[in-house]
Design a protein around this motif. Structure first.
Motif, PDB file in Angstrom:
ATOM      1  N   ALA A  26      13.527  23.627 -19.603  1.00 37.41           N
ATOM      2  CA  ALA A  26      14.254  24.274 -20.696  1.00 37.41           C
ATOM      3  C   ALA A  26      15.160  23.275 -21.411  1.00 37.41           C
ATOM      4  O   ALA A  26      15.319  23.334 -22.636  1.00 37.41           O
ATOM      5  N   TYR A  27      15.727  22.353 -20.645  1.00 29.73           N
ATOM      6  CA  TYR A  27      16.622  21.341 -21.198  1.00 29.73           C
ATOM      7  C   TYR A  27      15.883  20.461 -22.211  1.00 29.73           C
ATOM      8  O   TYR A  27      16.348  20.245 -23.337  1.00 29.73           O
TER       9      TYR A  27
ATOM     10  N   ALA B 133      12.444  21.330 -29.752  1.00 30.54           N
ATOM     11  CA  ALA B 133      12.477  22.285 -30.862  1.00 30.54           C
ATOM     12  C   ALA B 133      13.171  21.674 -32.078  1.00 30.54           C
ATOM     13  O   ALA B 133      12.752  21.881 -33.219  1.00 30.54           O
ATOM     14  N   ILE B 134      14.240  20.921 -31.831  1.00 32.15           N
ATOM     15  CA  ILE B 134      14.955  20.259 -32.932  1.00 32.15           C
ATOM     16  C   ILE B 134      14.073  19.191 -33.577  1.00 32.15           C
ATOM     17  O   ILE B 134      14.039  19.046 -34.802  1.00 32.15           O
TER      18      ILE B 134
ATOM     19  N   HIS C 199      14.791  27.329 -28.769  1.00 33.75           N
ATOM     20  CA  HIS C 199      14.254  28.646 -28.491  1.00 33.75           C
ATOM     21  C   HIS C 199      15.228  29.453 -27.637  1.00 33.75           C
ATOM     22  O   HIS C 199      15.887  28.912 -26.736  1.00 33.75           O
ATOM     23  N   ALA C 200      15.289  30.753 -27.907  1.00 28.69           N
ATOM     24  CA  ALA C 200      16.215  31.629 -27.193  1.00 28.69           C
ATOM     25  C   ALA C 200      15.924  31.645 -25.690  1.00 28.69           C
ATOM     26  O   ALA C 200      16.843  31.706 -24.877  1.00 28.69           O
ATOM     27  N   ARG C 201      14.650  31.542 -25.317  1.00 26.96           N
ATOM     28  CA  ARG C 201      14.296  31.550 -23.897  1.00 26.96           C
ATOM     29  C   ARG C 201      14.877  30.345 -23.178  1.00 26.96           C
ATOM     30  O   ARG C 201      15.423  30.470 -22.068  1.00 26.96           O
TER      31      ARG C 201
ATOM     32  N   VAL D 109      17.608  30.506 -20.167  1.00 26.59           N
ATOM     33  CA  VAL D 109      17.331  29.917 -18.850  1.00 26.59           C
ATOM     34  C   VAL D 109      18.454  28.973 -18.443  1.00 26.59           C
ATOM     35  O   VAL D 109      18.958  29.030 -17.300  1.00 26.59           O
ATOM     36  N   LEU D 110      18.880  28.123 -19.355  1.00 28.19           N
ATOM     37  CA  LEU D 110      19.955  27.178 -19.047  1.00 28.19           C
ATOM     38  C   LEU D 110      21.274  27.900 -18.804  1.00 28.19           C
ATOM     39  O   LEU D 110      22.045  27.511 -17.911  1.00 28.19           O
TER      40      LEU D 110
END
Length: 246
Positions: A202-203, A209-210, A217-219, A223-224
């Motif tokens: 997720a990190y 994404a950037i 992403h919201a997911r 998660v983080l």
């Protein structure tokens, strides 16, 4: 608490060995892994070139190195030497100690992030918009707080003799399975399904994404955030438990 943050930050910056591994090591890995790759080679199912992929991966890896490796072993040694016991005699509350450790370790992640991004731009001609560079630095830095909290928790969970091997196993396990050393698309499906739920995956996803021109992403953010609550809450509980033993 601000005094403790300042002291911890200065002490870390003076540690030449630590600064080498948290700043130079990730940049060297980036050049070793991404260096031979063509600027047109892409990572399947991501829309990113290998050079862009490893720019975020190694910047995240450098931040992970700074906060996880630094916190866990230092806290375990401080417990054995009695420094934590001395701090309990001061007005500093338990939550202040935990937050100071997280904040001070997060401060020193900035050099490792900036150096990797600078090397990517200078040596491999990685190009992005100005807002993307700024967003990457801020996002990767903010995400490192999750692993800073994990480092504090490990420092109270493991003894001084065992903290280094335990931290190294987690360090490399999270890095490899989370996709910081190689894309998880190359893994078997069962292993990829495990990696998808690790905080390191997720990190890295925040920065990827950037790089693609969008927002994280919201997911990945959720998660983080969940892992941060778990690690920070565990660190605070272990600190109170250690206080009752003292």
């Amino acid at each position: 608490m601000t005094t403790l943050i300042r002291l911890e930050t200065v002490r870390t910056l003076r540690n030449k060995k630590f600064m080498f591994f948290s700043v130079i090591y990730p940049s060297a890995l980036f050049l070793m892994i991404a260096g031979p790759q063509s600027s047109t080679d892409t990572v399947p199912h991501t829309g990113l070139t290998l050079q862009l992929y490893y720019t975020v991966a190694m910047a995240s890896f450098g931040a992970l190195t700074a906060v996880l490796m630094g916190n866990s072993e230092r806290i375990a040694k401080e417990r054995e030497k009695g420094w934590v016991r001395q701090l309990r005699l001061t007005p500093l509350p338990g939550r202040g100690y935990v937050l100071a450790k997280i904040a001070s370790s997060a401060v020193v992640t900035l050099p490792s992030i900036v150096v990797v991004l600078a090397v990517a731009a200078a040596a491999k001609d990685v190009r992005m918009e100005a807002w993307q560079w700024a967003a990457l630095i801020g996002t990767i830095w903010a995400g490192s707080l999750v692993f800073a909290a994990l480092g504090v928790a490990l420092g109270y969970l493991v003894s001084g003799d065992a903290v280094r091997p335990v931290t190294m196993i987690l360090y490399f396990g999270l890095s490899i399975l989370g996709g910081l050393w190689m894309p998880t698309t190359a893994y078997p499906e069962w292993l990829r399904s495990i990696g998808d739920w690790l905080p390191t995956h997720a990190y890295a996803g925040l920065g990827q994404a950037i790089e693609l021109g969008g927002a994280p992403h919201a997911r990945d953010v959720a998660v983080l955030a969940a892992y941060f609550v778990l690690f920070a809450g565990g660190a605070a509980w272990l600190y109170r438990k250690d206080t009752r033993k003292a």
